[in-house]
Each structure stands twice: as C-alpha cells, then as structure tokens.
Design an enzyme around this catalytic site. Sequence first.
Site, PDB file in Angstrom:
ATOM      1  N   HIS A 112      32.976  21.016 -12.408  1.00 32.89           N
ATOM      2  CA  HIS A 112      32.465  22.280 -11.879  1.00 32.89           C
ATOM      3  C   HIS A 112      32.848  22.508 -10.418  1.00 32.89           C
ATOM      4  CE1 HIS A 112      29.891  21.629 -15.422  1.00 32.89           C
ATOM      5  NE2 HIS A 112      29.815  22.943 -15.502  1.00 32.89           N
TER       6      HIS A 112
ATOM      7  N   SER B  21      30.385  20.657 -20.190  1.00 35.46           N
ATOM      8  CA  SER B  21      29.228  21.195 -19.486  1.00 35.46           C
ATOM      9  C   SER B  21      28.066  21.282 -20.479  1.00 35.46           C
ATOM     10  CB  SER B  21      29.567  22.550 -18.861  1.00 35.46           C
ATOM     11  OG  SER B  21      28.531  22.982 -18.012  1.00 35.46           O
TER      12      SER B  21
ATOM     13  N   GLU C  23      28.947  12.805 -17.206  1.00 38.91           N
ATOM     14  CA  GLU C  23      29.862  13.091 -16.100  1.00 38.91           C
ATOM     15  C   GLU C  23      30.981  12.054 -16.012  1.00 38.91           C
ATOM     16  OE1 GLU C  23      31.656  15.017 -12.961  1.00 38.91           O
ATOM     17  OE2 GLU C  23      30.038  15.748 -14.242  1.00 38.91           O
TER      18      GLU C  23
END
Length: 486
Positions: A149, A371, A430
């Site tokens: 992001h 995401s 992540e």
Amino acid sequence: SSFGGLVGLDNGVLVAEGITWKMFDFGSKASQDVIAGAFTIDVNAARTKLAYIGGGQVGVTNLQPGLQLGAGRVNTSAVEAMIDPRDEWKQILWEAWRWERDKYYDKNMLGLDWNKIGKQYASYLPYVSHRSDLSYVLGLMLGELGTGHSYVQGGDMGDQGRQVPVGMLGADYEVSNGKIRFKRIFKGLNFEEPRRGPLGEPGLNVKDGDYLLEIDGKSLGANDPGSLLLNKVGRTVKLTINDKPSTDGARTIVVKPISTEDPLRYITWVEDNRRKVSEMSGGKIGYLHVPDTSIPGVIEFLKGYYSQSDKEAIVIDERYNGGGFIPTFFVEKLARTYNSGFKQREGADIAFPNQALDMPKCMLINEFAGSGGDMLPWLFRRAKLGPLIGNRTWGGLVGITGGAPLVDGGQVTAPEFGIYDRETGEWIAENKGIDPDIQVDLRPDLVAKGQDPQLEKAVEYLKNEMKKAKKPVKVPSYPKIGGGGK
C-alpha cells in the site's frame, strides 16, 4: 436527515442538503435556502461572508439567504501562476518524505535511517527532467520500506493531448475468408446497464460466427473494427452483418458502442465459471465470485449468496480480489448455520436463519488477491469454513486511510496500520501472503485449452465432502393437535 456538510454560524448552522446549502437558525428553529449548486463553500471568521465554487465560477458575497450562482462573481480571467517544475519536484519529494515519517505505522521506520534515505533520493533531483521521472524516484524512496500500500499516484504530467475514445462492441474477433468474423460475442446482462453488451440487445440476433462487413456503410475487410469506431462511444452506429463473407442478403443493425468491455468480460467470466461448476456437479454445487472487499464486492457476494442457498455445496472464489474494507462481514455471513425449523401445515419445513450457506465450502485464492483479499481467506480459515485452494495470496496487509495530496495534484500513501492476530501476536499476511491448504497452479497450457485446474479441484473436493454422511435433522415429535395437546 443526512447532511453533506456542516458549518457553525452565530446561533445557527450552515448545512448541505443534497446540492443546496441551507441556513438553520437555533432561535426560530427555521431553515432557509442560501445557495444551490455550490459544491465547495467557506466562510470568514465573523460568519458574514461566503466564498463558493459552483457552476464553473468562484464567488464571494454576503452570507444571506436566497443567493444565486454568480452572486459576487470573482473574475479569474487574468489569474496566472508561474511554476518552476524543479522547485515543485523538490517540494514534492520532501513532502512525500515527511508524510511517510509522520504516518508510517512503525514510528521507528523499521530501524531505517529515514533522514539518510531522504537525502539519498533528493540527490537524484538534478537528473529528474519530467514528472514521470520524479514518480519513479518517489517509488524507489517509498520502496525502501518494503511495505504494501505504498502508492505513488497522479501528478502534473503535462499536456497529454486529447484522448479520442474508441467504441467497443463487446466481442472477440477473428479473420476468416478475408473478412472480420465474431469469434465470441459477450452479451452480458441486460438488467445491469454497465454489463449490457451492445450486441446482446433484444432483437439483434447476432451470433458467434457472423461476419462484420461494414460499419456505417464503410467496408471493413480484414481491418480492426476499432479503426471505424473512433469517437463512436454512445453514438448510434450501423453494422452490416451476414452469416457469410458477402453483402448478398446481409442485414443492417443499429448499436451503441461502449467505452470499455471490462464489466462485460468480468461478468462473462463469472457466469462461465458458475455454469462450469453446475455442469461438473449436476447442478448441486454453487459458485460465487468476490471481486473485492469494498461495496462492489459486497453486492456480488450477496447476489451469489442468496441465489444459491438451495445448493448442497458452494465454491467461494476470491481470486483477483482487489481488497477494500476489512472483510469480517463476508465470513460472518458464510459462518451462519441453521439452528431452528419452521413447521407449517402444508409444504416442507423451513430452516432458520433463512438462506444460510450451511453446506460444505471451499475458497479459491491466487497471487493476484491482496489487501482485503489477503484478510478474507485468513478469516475464512480461522472460522474453519473449509480449505483454501490455489496459490498464495499477494501479501499486503498494512493498510491506508488516505494519502498526502501533493502540490501538482499527485498523491502518495503511507502504510498506516498493520493487522495482527490477537491470539499469536503475529502480523497477518504482510510480505508473506496466505498459503493455500491445497496448492494448485493455474497452468497456462491448461488455461489455453479452456480449463481451470483450480476450479476443477474445488469441485472435486466438494464432491467428496458431499459423499460423506450428513447428520440427520432431528424433527420433534409433535403433540396431538387439539385438546391442549392431550
């Protein structure tokens, strides 16, 4: 009521209701229209003056009811600004650097020397000669954080010239006998405007294999149809169609080309998958696709959920999921189980809560889901709803709430919050992604043959689950009707 804006006044408020700004007085409890059509307003400290933008103009006038667009119009015809791009680029780089410094979710910046990194990339500025060069440098700087992001978007790229749209008919083409032929027509869904294929309108009766010979009377030959559809988006166009490569006996139809085929091709892919699953399972297994975890994804999910609650098993496909919100809603809905029954005099018993997917499930995942598309399969697995099938997801779950607006209209984002498992204290997904329980690659050679090995594996798994013995539903012994049950 829902108000789009709220500004405090002396003993009152200025509120936006739709496109109209209204003044509400606390004393009289009455409201009056101030101005309609102004999408941006501001007031001075004394609340006596109103500045607005609307109707392509700027105005500054006394704050009072009954104003019209144009009141107090400011002449902007002579407003100019001298811009030195190199000064802007320097300011933009350090603004982006500050935004990361102040917003990044780890205040220690992962132990990196952020001051040193800022100076390193500032040393590239003398070699930047276009805004696209600066975007590249910004991307390198944000990339030092190695976090999802981290976006670099937009900016003043200079005059790009007028973009002439090319009309699209919603079809794949092929050349046959020196002419263009429709290889496959995407008719779409006539009940959803963005998904209506121009060639799928009722009464046109165009079929795969038909030849497209002329557009607006101009012979096409074997040329790309786009050459005759320049600037024809939404305009009436005449197509000469025939089932043979000749104008003898040809017919003319009228269509309106569209600007993009993306929604059309997407829903065709979804419907093709749904039909494949139905065919492979004799109609017993359902299928739904979740394109993202934002509003469009919620809509597609609910369409598939409620329309297929009569199936015996279901495939939840979240491949290519573009993310959005934290998708707790989806899994809460999928985890519903029947807990009670509705007995009536006639007809079968009805289970409650109504329309639950209380059946074997699995979820398809791939490397293009991220995401919210990372979080959805994590939640699915945590709820023990079934296996994840496919390839490991993207691995970007440090999220954002917005970005830094840059002076030239561009933007950068700073990953602002990491998502962690409250039981283990570990970061979720992540830079790792979510691994499948059953690894299946979408092999290009099989896809080229029209196969989908991930989808086929999902159906195979669910068929085996359906073969397992089901728990019988316990129906109570009903008391004798009448006489108080005696």
